[in-house]
Design a protein around this motif. Structure first.
Motif, mmCIF file in Angstrom:
data_model
loop_
_atom_site.group_PDB
_atom_site.id
_atom_site.type_symbol
_atom_site.label_atom_id
_atom_site.label_comp_id
_atom_site.label_asym_id
_atom_site.label_seq_id
_atom_site.Cartn_x
_atom_site.Cartn_y
_atom_site.Cartn_z
ATOM 1 N N ALA A 181 0.857 -1.334 -0.177
ATOM 2 C CA ALA A 181 0.086 0.123 0.030
ATOM 3 C C ALA A 181 1.026 1.229 -0.041
ATOM 4 C CB ALA A 181 -0.907 0.026 1.268
ATOM 5 N N ALA A 182 2.205 1.214 0.321
ATOM 6 C CA ALA A 182 2.870 2.484 0.243
ATOM 7 C C ALA A 182 2.986 2.921 -1.143
ATOM 8 C CB ALA A 182 4.455 2.083 0.676
ATOM 9 N N ASN A 183 2.642 2.246 -2.175
ATOM 10 C CA ASN A 183 2.633 2.662 -3.636
ATOM 11 C C ASN A 183 1.219 2.576 -4.080
ATOM 12 O OD1 ASN A 183 5.616 2.924 -3.892
ATOM 13 N ND2 ASN A 183 5.460 0.740 -3.306
ATOM 14 N N HIS A 184 0.251 2.837 -3.336
ATOM 15 C CA HIS A 184 -1.133 2.469 -3.846
ATOM 16 C C HIS A 184 -1.878 3.519 -3.026
ATOM 17 C CE1 HIS A 184 -5.226 0.766 -3.304
ATOM 18 N NE2 HIS A 184 -5.141 0.385 -4.546
ATOM 19 N N LEU B 123 -5.138 4.092 -7.658
ATOM 20 C CA LEU B 123 -4.030 4.506 -8.188
ATOM 21 C C LEU B 123 -2.827 3.434 -7.563
ATOM 22 C CD1 LEU B 123 -2.135 6.768 -9.288
ATOM 23 C CD2 LEU B 123 -2.019 7.662 -6.859
ATOM 24 N N PHE B 124 -2.044 3.288 -8.720
ATOM 25 C CA PHE B 124 -1.014 2.342 -8.380
ATOM 26 C C PHE B 124 0.296 3.148 -8.955
ATOM 27 C CE2 PHE B 124 -4.483 -0.665 -8.737
ATOM 28 C CZ PHE B 124 -4.243 -1.577 -7.938
ATOM 29 N N VAL B 125 1.374 3.303 -8.384
ATOM 30 C CA VAL B 125 2.603 3.883 -8.729
ATOM 31 C C VAL B 125 3.851 2.942 -8.630
ATOM 32 C CG1 VAL B 125 4.028 5.947 -8.165
ATOM 33 C CG2 VAL B 125 1.620 6.162 -7.646
ATOM 34 N N TYR B 126 4.353 3.053 -9.769
ATOM 35 C CA TYR B 126 5.520 2.066 -9.902
ATOM 36 C C TYR B 126 6.866 2.829 -10.114
ATOM 37 C CZ TYR B 126 4.537 2.861 -14.734
ATOM 38 O OH TYR B 126 4.487 3.620 -16.137
ATOM 39 N N GLY B 127 7.874 2.100 -10.034
ATOM 40 C CA GLY B 127 9.078 2.631 -10.440
ATOM 41 C C GLY B 127 9.825 1.937 -11.501
ATOM 42 N N LYS B 128 10.679 2.638 -12.175
ATOM 43 C CA LYS B 128 11.519 1.717 -13.139
ATOM 44 C C LYS B 128 12.966 1.606 -12.695
ATOM 45 C CE LYS B 128 8.857 2.914 -17.387
ATOM 46 N NZ LYS B 128 8.964 3.539 -18.591
ATOM 47 N N PRO B 129 13.441 0.339 -13.225
ATOM 48 C CA PRO B 129 14.903 -0.122 -12.424
ATOM 49 C C PRO B 129 15.727 0.774 -13.307
ATOM 50 C CG PRO B 129 13.907 -1.947 -13.945
ATOM 51 C CD PRO B 129 12.829 -0.772 -13.562
ATOM 52 N N GLY B 130 17.200 0.620 -12.701
ATOM 53 C CA GLY B 130 18.318 1.077 -13.485
ATOM 54 C C GLY B 130 19.084 2.229 -12.806
ATOM 55 N N ALA C 150 -4.177 -5.641 -9.176
ATOM 56 C CA ALA C 150 -5.380 -5.244 -9.460
ATOM 57 C C ALA C 150 -6.173 -6.154 -10.373
ATOM 58 C CB ALA C 150 -5.161 -4.010 -10.950
ATOM 59 N N ARG C 151 -5.343 -7.211 -11.021
ATOM 60 C CA ARG C 151 -6.292 -8.398 -11.495
ATOM 61 C C ARG C 151 -6.626 -9.388 -10.586
ATOM 62 N NH1 ARG C 151 -2.606 -11.761 -15.721
ATOM 63 N NH2 ARG C 151 -2.501 -9.791 -16.592
ATOM 64 N N LEU C 152 -6.015 -9.577 -9.606
ATOM 65 C CA LEU C 152 -6.133 -10.472 -8.470
ATOM 66 C C LEU C 152 -7.512 -9.951 -7.779
ATOM 67 C CD1 LEU C 152 -2.919 -11.588 -6.803
ATOM 68 C CD2 LEU C 152 -4.802 -13.230 -7.557
ATOM 69 N N PHE D 141 -2.309 3.881 -13.484
ATOM 70 C CA PHE D 141 -1.032 3.330 -13.303
ATOM 71 C C PHE D 141 0.099 4.345 -13.508
ATOM 72 C CE2 PHE D 141 -3.660 -0.444 -14.063
ATOM 73 C CZ PHE D 141 -3.244 -1.044 -12.903
ATOM 74 N N ILE D 142 0.930 4.895 -12.782
ATOM 75 C CA ILE D 142 1.842 6.532 -12.969
ATOM 76 C C ILE D 142 3.007 5.880 -12.380
ATOM 77 C CG2 ILE D 142 2.057 8.511 -12.217
ATOM 78 C CD1 ILE D 142 -1.100 8.726 -11.953
#
Length: 415
Positions: free
Chosen positions: A163-166, A180-187, A203-205, A215-216
């Motif tokens: 939930a820290a990213n939701h 709202l789902f917030v994600y990061g990109k690796p690298g 979200a699907r589950l 999704f941001i």
């Protein structure tokens, strides 16, 4: 009646500063310091008491079994990482229940149940050990299968930090919302812990309508600066997004994407000129609990460190004086948690449900709070020094302290 219940993590008796969390500035800077588990747990309980008085309902989750004997047996304590490997089975990081799971309330889901998916937390060893024991608690606390569905974690290929990213936008907690789902990109220099695919799997589950999901991407510069979760740079409550100007990769695009699905969005954006990203992370202004009081007004519950920062507190005073949606800012003392990188928001998991459907052993009242306070004051170690980690004496003390709490709550099944 559906209500939002904050489930806070009780700080465990093995609370220590081993600096295990790469990318967490506070954790790294306090590595090797003595910790004070008793004070930490009492600070957390005091915060819970305050929210119980404000909101009328408050839940909690329990410390996980530590030290984790299975993990201890599996690790090879040699090489350059020996100290970190030795400390991992002792971690009390489950106290930050914002990472315990992602929660979708019944009004949002296809089957009309509240869905909970424990986070796999695979990016960090000391946290990857948590989810099965967390699920064991969720299975009991939310065991009413007519109203709840508790899933296993998503596959470990995709990092999920819960939930820290939701967040969830809605007109009221009991009404249907946009998630709202917030994600990061690796690298980058520090790991991006929330994978986009993990968010989509959750979200699907949960049986969510994808037209009601956003999704941001989190701004990679904020991850580099030490905002290892999105809740370090923004927080959502009902129609309000309280956020830093630099929170998202495309800030205006993020607002537009949310408004497309939730037109009532009200953004409270803190400009970098008022509060720098570094100061926002240092004080955890956004790692706050933004809550709706029974009268409909909103409080922002922030760490005491915010009041001690001239720039942050000046902004807060100006915000309170304005005609905006956040009418009061309430500082709380969670310094022991803050020193390891967790503010008020890290310590709680938000669950929208009818309190009558929750196992009452996980709901706080004044009597229970008093009993818990006595157990903590008597059984929790007063201080843990780095050299104590791994000792048999500390292990016996930590195990006995947790068992005393489980017995008080009639939850020995979790021993």
């Amino acid at each position: 009646m559906l209500k939002e219940i904050n489930f806070d993590g009780i700080v465990g008796p093995s609370h220590n500063y081993a600096g295990l969390s790469l990318g967490n500035i506070a954790s790294a800077s306090h590595k090797g310091d003595p910790s004070y588990p008793r004070a930490a747990a009492l600070q957390g309980l005091a915060k819970m008491r305050g929210n119980l008085a404000r909101l009328g309902v408050q839940g909690f989750l329990l410390p996980l079994p530590r030290p984790n004997g299975a993990l201890q047996s599996a690790l090879a304590y040699d090489g350059s990482e020996a100290a970190a490997l030795r400390a991992a089975p002792w971690s009390a990081s489950s106290m930050w229940t914002a990472n315990a799971a992602t929660v979708s309330p019944a009004p949002d889901t296809a089957d009309g149940k509240c869905h909970l998916t424990p986070a796999n937390l695979i990016t960090m060893l000391h946290r990857a050990q948590e989810w099965q024991d967390t699920k064991a608690q969720l299975d009991i606390a939310f065991g009413d299968k007519e109203h709840f569905a508790v899933h296993d974690a998503v596959p470990p290929t995709f990092g999920d930090e819960g939930a820290a990213n939701h967040g969830r936008f809605c007109e009221g907690h009991g009404s249907a919302g946009v998630e709202l789902f917030v994600y990061g990109k690796p690298g980058g220099r520090f790991p991006a812990r929330q994978h986009e695919q993990a968010s989509r799997l959750v979200a699907r589950l949960h049986g969510l309508d994808t037209t009601k999901c956003v999704f941001i991407e989190q701004n990679p510069a904020t991850i580099e600066a030490g905002a290892f979760h999105n809740d370090v740079v923004s927080v959502v409550n009902e129609r309000v997004l309280f956020t830093h100007q630099e929170a998202f990769t495309d800030q205006q695009g993020a607002y537009e994407a949310i408004r497309t699905k939730f037109p009532a969005l009200e953004v409270v954006e803190v400009p970098s000129s008022a509060v720098s990203m570094a100061e926002a992370i240092r004080t955890y202004l956004f790692n706050a609990q933004l809550v709706t009081l029974p009268d409909g007004s909103m409080n922002l519950i922030v760490p005491e460190e915010c009041r001690e920062s001239p720039t942050v507190w000046t902004y807060c005073e100006e915000m309170m004086a304005s005609n905006g949606p956040i009418r009061e800012v309430v500082p709380v003392d969670v310094r022991q948690s803050m020193a390891n990188g967790g503010g008020p928001a890290c310590l709680r998991l938000r669950v929208v449900c009818d309190p009558a459907t929750v196992d009452p052993r996980f709901l706080l009242d004044e009597t229970k709070a008093n009993q818990m306070e006595r157990v903590i004051a008597k059984a929790w170690p007063e201080q843990i020094d780095p050299a104590d980690i791994g000792s048999e004496a500390l292990a016996k003390s930590v195990i006995a302290a947790r068992l005393a709490l489980l017995e008080m709550l009639d939850l020995q099944k979790l021993a």
